[in-house]
Scaffold this motif. Structure first.
Motif, mmCIF file in Angstrom:
data_model
loop_
_atom_site.group_PDB
_atom_site.id
_atom_site.type_symbol
_atom_site.label_atom_id
_atom_site.label_comp_id
_atom_site.label_asym_id
_atom_site.label_seq_id
_atom_site.Cartn_x
_atom_site.Cartn_y
_atom_site.Cartn_z
ATOM 1 N N GLU A 356 0.828 -1.203 0.000
ATOM 2 C CA GLU A 356 0.000 0.000 0.000
ATOM 3 C C GLU A 356 0.865 1.255 0.000
ATOM 4 N N ASP A 357 1.935 1.270 0.806
ATOM 5 C CA ASP A 357 2.825 2.429 0.837
ATOM 6 C C ASP A 357 3.569 2.589 -0.486
ATOM 7 N N SER A 358 3.864 1.466 -1.144
ATOM 8 C CA SER A 358 4.649 1.520 -2.370
ATOM 9 C C SER A 358 3.842 2.031 -3.549
ATOM 10 N N VAL A 359 2.586 1.618 -3.674
ATOM 11 C CA VAL A 359 1.801 2.002 -4.847
ATOM 12 C C VAL A 359 1.164 3.371 -4.690
ATOM 13 N N GLY A 360 1.129 3.874 -3.461
ATOM 14 C CA GLY A 360 0.596 5.216 -3.240
ATOM 15 C C GLY A 360 -0.858 5.320 -3.659
ATOM 16 N N GLN A 361 -1.194 6.457 -4.286
ATOM 17 C CA GLN A 361 -2.580 6.728 -4.666
ATOM 18 C C GLN A 361 -2.820 6.498 -6.155
ATOM 19 N N ASP A 362 -1.868 5.935 -6.851
ATOM 20 C CA ASP A 362 -2.025 5.685 -8.275
ATOM 21 C C ASP A 362 -2.887 4.450 -8.475
ATOM 22 N N PRO A 363 -4.111 4.580 -9.023
ATOM 23 C CA PRO A 363 -4.986 3.410 -9.163
ATOM 24 C C PRO A 363 -4.460 2.389 -10.163
ATOM 25 N N TRP A 364 -3.573 2.813 -11.055
ATOM 26 C CA TRP A 364 -3.063 1.891 -12.062
ATOM 27 C C TRP A 364 -2.021 0.939 -11.479
ATOM 28 N N ALA A 365 -1.240 1.399 -10.508
ATOM 29 C CA ALA A 365 -0.123 0.616 -9.985
ATOM 30 C C ALA A 365 -0.557 -0.736 -9.416
ATOM 31 N N PRO A 366 -1.549 -0.797 -8.517
ATOM 32 C CA PRO A 366 -1.931 -2.124 -7.999
ATOM 33 C C PRO A 366 -2.505 -3.042 -9.059
ATOM 34 N N LEU A 367 -3.194 -2.475 -10.048
ATOM 35 C CA LEU A 367 -3.741 -3.304 -11.121
ATOM 36 C C LEU A 367 -2.617 -3.904 -11.962
ATOM 37 N N ALA A 368 -1.627 -3.085 -12.304
ATOM 38 C CA ALA A 368 -0.491 -3.593 -13.076
ATOM 39 C C ALA A 368 0.307 -4.616 -12.273
ATOM 40 N N LEU A 369 0.454 -4.367 -10.962
ATOM 41 C CA LEU A 369 1.211 -5.281 -10.111
ATOM 42 C C LEU A 369 0.559 -6.644 -10.025
ATOM 43 N N VAL A 370 -0.737 -6.679 -9.755
ATOM 44 C CA VAL A 370 -1.408 -7.974 -9.587
ATOM 45 C C VAL A 370 -1.497 -8.695 -10.924
ATOM 46 N N TRP A 371 -1.654 -7.959 -12.041
ATOM 47 C CA TRP A 371 -1.665 -8.588 -13.362
ATOM 48 C C TRP A 371 -0.313 -9.243 -13.651
ATOM 49 N N ALA A 372 0.771 -8.507 -13.414
ATOM 50 C CA ALA A 372 2.106 -9.033 -13.704
ATOM 51 C C ALA A 372 2.428 -10.246 -12.833
ATOM 52 N N THR A 390 -3.408 -16.779 -6.100
ATOM 53 C CA THR A 390 -2.153 -16.480 -5.409
ATOM 54 C C THR A 390 -1.777 -15.017 -5.574
ATOM 55 N N ALA A 391 -1.906 -14.485 -6.794
ATOM 56 C CA ALA A 391 -1.582 -13.078 -7.038
ATOM 57 C C ALA A 391 -2.539 -12.151 -6.300
ATOM 58 N N ALA A 392 -3.820 -12.457 -6.357
ATOM 59 C CA ALA A 392 -4.801 -11.618 -5.665
ATOM 60 C C ALA A 392 -4.597 -11.663 -4.162
ATOM 61 N N GLY A 393 -4.119 -12.802 -3.647
ATOM 62 C CA GLY A 393 -3.899 -12.918 -2.206
ATOM 63 C C GLY A 393 -2.868 -11.943 -1.686
ATOM 64 N N VAL A 394 -1.915 -11.541 -2.534
ATOM 65 C CA VAL A 394 -0.902 -10.585 -2.099
ATOM 66 C C VAL A 394 -1.524 -9.227 -1.817
ATOM 67 N N VAL A 404 -8.570 2.149 -5.598
ATOM 68 C CA VAL A 404 -9.108 1.417 -6.734
ATOM 69 C C VAL A 404 -10.111 0.401 -6.180
ATOM 70 N N GLN A 405 -11.159 0.176 -6.908
ATOM 71 C CA GLN A 405 -12.189 -0.735 -6.424
ATOM 72 C C GLN A 405 -11.663 -2.176 -6.381
ATOM 73 N N PRO A 406 -11.947 -2.909 -5.307
ATOM 74 C CA PRO A 406 -11.474 -4.297 -5.203
ATOM 75 C C PRO A 406 -11.908 -5.175 -6.368
ATOM 76 N N VAL A 407 -13.080 -4.896 -6.964
ATOM 77 C CA VAL A 407 -13.523 -5.714 -8.090
ATOM 78 C C VAL A 407 -12.553 -5.601 -9.254
ATOM 79 N N LEU A 408 -11.928 -4.438 -9.433
ATOM 80 C CA LEU A 408 -10.969 -4.269 -10.515
ATOM 81 C C LEU A 408 -9.668 -5.017 -10.213
ATOM 82 N N VAL A 409 -9.293 -5.068 -8.943
ATOM 83 C CA VAL A 409 -8.118 -5.855 -8.554
ATOM 84 C C VAL A 409 -8.378 -7.340 -8.864
ATOM 85 N N ALA A 410 -9.566 -7.818 -8.540
ATOM 86 C CA ALA A 410 -9.911 -9.214 -8.821
ATOM 87 C C ALA A 410 -9.863 -9.498 -10.314
#
Length: 468
Positions: A356-372, A390-394, A404-410
């Motif tokens: 959370e501290d690393s991705v900050g407030q950029d909504p794209w960062a967590p989406l790109a991270l979990v996708w990768a 496994t990726a979503a669990g992180v 960012v909405q959790p549904v988009l992370v999923a």
């Protein structure tokens, strides 16, 4: 190592899981449990507490999606036994014509028909796709093969009632109705855009029938053999025992009308969609809340399907179908549960806060991270659903706090898990053999095409993150 310790140990745990599966042939469920235990102890949790967290994570996820998965597999397998799929695809060919058939075929497989367990859906539809391919014009075999791959894989990862999507929704605490409203159209649009791209490439030389297709041969899959029913003389013939993917399945001698056989599925989807709309509109009513609950929808659909099957199938056939469904869903439930165990340990060791501290407030960062992360895991492990969970669990522990909405992370985790389906996947080889392709052809219709869908879905999810 300070705050970097959870990151380092998580990387070690994931790498160890991959090595255990690929190098030593350890079952993925056992490897994930061992990885979760290592992560907890290495990050300073008491060993006994680590085991408690692992157990609690398994149980929490099963409490959310276990019954849904079982009911969904039962309903889908029973509808398959009633002959609904064959009739539906025949109707599509007659009404839409050969030009639109691959698109409608793939979208249906990737959305509505995801109630049917993946292996059963593949074995039931593959002979039909193999037959229809040469009838829809040039590159028909390639287009139907790509449609099959997209429908099977995209639906599992992105669309309710896909099994992977159900697990992702439970893991990230996304109401299933919300997952349905976002994932259903995302899967359909992704499939259509990817199939359009594949068709355009095929016309420009990407597909070589002489090198990418095998000559048509007698069906060796045993997907839909119908032996003589064992009814006594003078008794009405209600059906016969058939083989679907090696499993005993009953096929009705006189299938019900298409509208009747699909009505349980439509009822279940309508009830879940009603609950989602009511929740989004903040319409609070005890009756609507009850009827719109996913368990109520699936249970109602299953009861309706049982009533139809009892009139169309021989005595004992419903029990036989249920027995096969239980055997098929057992491994599915275990793998989903241990994914929840790993997510629980990740939350307990504080990795989520660091992310959370690393991705900050950029909504794209967590989406790109979990996708990768899901993409890398899938390349190594070969399991779409295991990689996604496994990726979503992180990110699961901090998903509600991210911008960012959790549904988009999923959905991003599901999209990443589609990247680079290759020779480690059993589905790859089944699609290759059942649809008349060479391995070279399967690399194009499965690996390249579904990877393109992964990237297209990621782009669509990014657009959604900007407007919702």
């Amino acid at each position: 190592m300070g705050n970097a310790a959870p990151l380092v140990h998580t990387a070690v745990a994931i790498a160890a899981v991959v090595v255990l599966i690929l190098k030593f042939g350890v079952n993925p469920a056992l490897a994930l449990v061992l990885g979760a235990v290592y992560l907890g102890i290495a990050c300073g949790l008491d060993p006994a507490h680590t085991l408690e967290v692992v157990n609690r994570g398994f149980g929490d996820l099963m409490a959310k999606v276990g019954l849904l998965i079982v009911l969904g597999v039962l309903l889908g397998t029973l509808l398959s036994a009633l002959g609904a799929i064959d009739k539906l695809m025949t109707l599509l060919l007659r009404r839409l014509g050969p030009k639109l058939l691959p698109y409608s075929f793939a979208v249906l497989m990737g959305t509505v028909l995801q109630f049917i367990f993946t292996d059963v859906l593949l074995m039931v539809t593959a002979p039909l796709a193999r037959t229809l391919g040469p009838r829809i014009g040039r590159y028909g075999v390639a287009r139907m093969a790509a449609a099959m791959a997209l429908g099977l894989e995209v639906g599992v990862a992105l669309s309710v009632p896909g099994i992977g999507t159900l697990a992702l929704a439970g893991l990230l605490h996304v109401p299933l109705g919300i997952m349905l409203l976002y994932g259903f159209p995302l899967a359909a649009v992704t499939i259509v855009l990817t199939l359009l791209l594949f068709s355009a490439l095929a016309r420009r030389g990407f597909w070589d029938p002489e090198r990418d297709e095998r000559p048509a041969a007698a069906d060796r899959s045993g997907a839909m053999r119908r032996p003589t029913a064992g009814n006594r003389p003078g008794t009405p013939v209600k059906g016969a025992l058939a083989r679907v993917g090696g499993a005993a399945m009953w096929q009705p001698a006189n299938p019900p009308p298409l509208a009747l056989s699909l009505s349980p599925l439509l009822i279940a989807l309508l009830m879940m969609a009603t609950g989602a709309v009511a929740q989004a509109a903040e319409w609070r009513s005890p009756l609507v809340t009850f009827l719109g609950h996913p368990v109520a929808g699936l249970l109602t659909g299953l009861i309706c399907a049982c009533l139809i099957a009892r009139r169309r199938l021989p005595e004992g056939a419903v029990g036989e179908v249920f027995g096969e469904s239980y055997r098929a869903s057992g491994q599915v439930l275990v793998l989903r549960g241990v994914g929840g165990s790993l997510a629980a340990v990740v939350g307990a060791v504080g990795l989520g806060g660091i992310i959370e501290d690393s991705v900050g407030q950029d909504p794209w960062a967590p989406l790109a991270l979990v996708w990768a992360l899901a993409a890398v895991l899938h390349i190594a492990i070969g399991s779409v659903i295991t990689a996604a969970i496994t990726a979503a669990g992180v990110l699961a522990p901090v998903a509600p706090e991210l911008d960012v909405q959790p549904v988009l992370v999923a959905l991003a985790a599901g999209a990443g898990s589609l990247f680079a389906i290759h020779a480690t996947s059993n589905t790859f080889w089944l699609l290759q053999s059942l649809l008349g392709q060479t391995p070279r052809g399967a690399l194009k219709t499965v690996t390249v095409t579904v990877s393109a869908a992964s990237l297209i879905a990621l782009g669509l999810i990014h657009v959604l993150s900007l407007v919702v």
